[in-house]
Motif scaffolding. Structure first.
Motif, PDB file in Angstrom:
ATOM      1  N   GLY A   1       0.805  -1.213   0.000  1.00 41.68           N
ATOM      2  CA  GLY A   1       0.000   0.000   0.000  1.00 41.68           C
ATOM      3  C   GLY A   1       0.839   1.264   0.000  1.00 41.68           C
ATOM      4  N   ASP A   2       2.081   1.159  -0.446  1.00 45.07           N
ATOM      5  CA  ASP A   2       3.006   2.298  -0.460  1.00 45.07           C
ATOM      6  C   ASP A   2       3.022   2.916  -1.856  1.00 45.07           C
ATOM      7  OD1 ASP A   2       5.093   4.111  -0.236  1.00 45.07           O
ATOM      8  OD2 ASP A   2       6.387   2.744   0.890  1.00 45.07           O
ATOM      9  N   ALA A   3       2.143   3.892  -2.058  1.00 43.75           N
ATOM     10  CA  ALA A   3       1.993   4.507  -3.375  1.00 43.75           C
ATOM     11  C   ALA A   3       3.247   5.258  -3.798  1.00 43.75           C
ATOM     12  CB  ALA A   3       0.805   5.464  -3.373  1.00 43.75           C
TER      13      ALA A   3
ATOM     14  N   ASP B   1      -1.424   9.162  -9.503  1.00 43.14           N
ATOM     15  CA  ASP B   1      -1.423   9.354  -8.052  1.00 43.14           C
ATOM     16  C   ASP B   1      -0.136   8.819  -7.426  1.00 43.14           C
ATOM     17  OD1 ASP B   1      -3.923  10.555  -8.126  1.00 43.14           O
ATOM     18  OD2 ASP B   1      -4.984   8.655  -7.773  1.00 43.14           O
ATOM     19  N   GLU B   2       0.324   7.679  -7.915  1.00 46.10           N
ATOM     20  CA  GLU B   2       1.584   7.126  -7.406  1.00 46.10           C
ATOM     21  C   GLU B   2       2.760   8.030  -7.758  1.00 46.10           C
ATOM     22  OE1 GLU B   2       0.426   2.377  -7.569  1.00 46.10           O
ATOM     23  OE2 GLU B   2       1.742   3.210  -9.122  1.00 46.10           O
ATOM     24  N   THR B   3       2.757   8.552  -8.972  1.00 47.28           N
ATOM     25  CA  THR B   3       3.826   9.463  -9.386  1.00 47.28           C
ATOM     26  C   THR B   3       3.818  10.716  -8.523  1.00 47.28           C
ATOM     27  OG1 THR B   3       3.730   8.623 -11.644  1.00 47.28           O
ATOM     28  CG2 THR B   3       4.780  10.763 -11.329  1.00 47.28           C
ATOM     29  N   ALA B   4       2.638  11.251  -8.259  1.00 44.68           N
ATOM     30  CA  ALA B   4       2.535  12.444  -7.408  1.00 44.68           C
ATOM     31  C   ALA B   4       3.023  12.143  -5.993  1.00 44.68           C
ATOM     32  CB  ALA B   4       1.099  12.947  -7.386  1.00 44.68           C
ATOM     33  N   ALA B   5       2.700  10.965  -5.471  1.00 47.97           N
ATOM     34  CA  ALA B   5       3.164  10.585  -4.128  1.00 47.97           C
ATOM     35  C   ALA B   5       4.690  10.461  -4.100  1.00 47.97           C
ATOM     36  CB  ALA B   5       2.512   9.272  -3.703  1.00 47.97           C
TER      37      ALA B   5
END
Length: 173
Positions: free
Chosen positions: A51-53, A69-73
């Motif tokens: 669950g670690d985006a 969203d993962e890239t932004a995180a």
């Protein structure tokens, strides 16, 4: 150990629920083969299990079909281009990238890092951008809270040592 055998072990670890071991094996493979985008994709899949985006975004950063969203995180966790360069664990020129998209992402990141640090940077030598990170992100000066916390820890350690020495002396009386 050959890459195929290691990947077979990763699959076995995942099937047995040993996700941390699979992650460790994949991290080792990515460090050994930084240009292999399929290894990065597999590592991103493992981080999704956690669950670690941000880490999934880190390892999918060079893929065209990455999750926004993962890239932004990832970009939020590694706030500067220099930190992102370090986090990607890429070595060598962008031309070693398997896809044109990955090469363009690497080139854009390198250019942003060079602009931020004010000097050219190179994927070949991490010292080019790590030195800039150390200078740019120096530690903040100590606050009163930091001093009081450190003093409290020192007093506690001295009290513990005094009780220990007193007990040792009493033991031999």
């Amino acid at each position: 150990m050959p890459i195929g055998e290691t990947l077979a072990r990763v699959d076995a670890d995942l099937a047995a629920g040993r996700v941390p071991l699979a992650r460790q094996r994949l991290r080792g493979l990515v460090a050994s083969f930084p240009h292999d985008l399929t290894l990065r994709r597999r590592l991103a899949e493992v981080y999704r299990l956690y669950g670690d985006a941000a880490e999934a975004g880190r390892w999918m950063y060079l893929e065209e079909d990455r999750d926004a969203d993962e890239t932004a995180a990832f970009e939020e966790r590694y706030g500067s281009p220099a930190w992102r360069m370090k986090a990607l664990v890429w070595r060598g020129p962008e031309t070693l990238a398997a896809t044109a998209f990955a090469a363009s992402r690497l080139a854009a990141l390198r250019a942003a890092c060079a602009e931020e640090l004010g000097h050219p940077v190179d994927w070949h030598d991490p010292a080019f951008y790590r030195d800039g990170l150390e200078k740019r992100y120096e530690a903040a000066p100590w606050t009163l809270s930091d001093v009081l916390t450190g003093t409290g820890c020192l007093v506690a350690a001295l009290a513990f040592a005094a009780v220990w020495v007193y007990g040792l002396v009493a033991l031999f009386r």
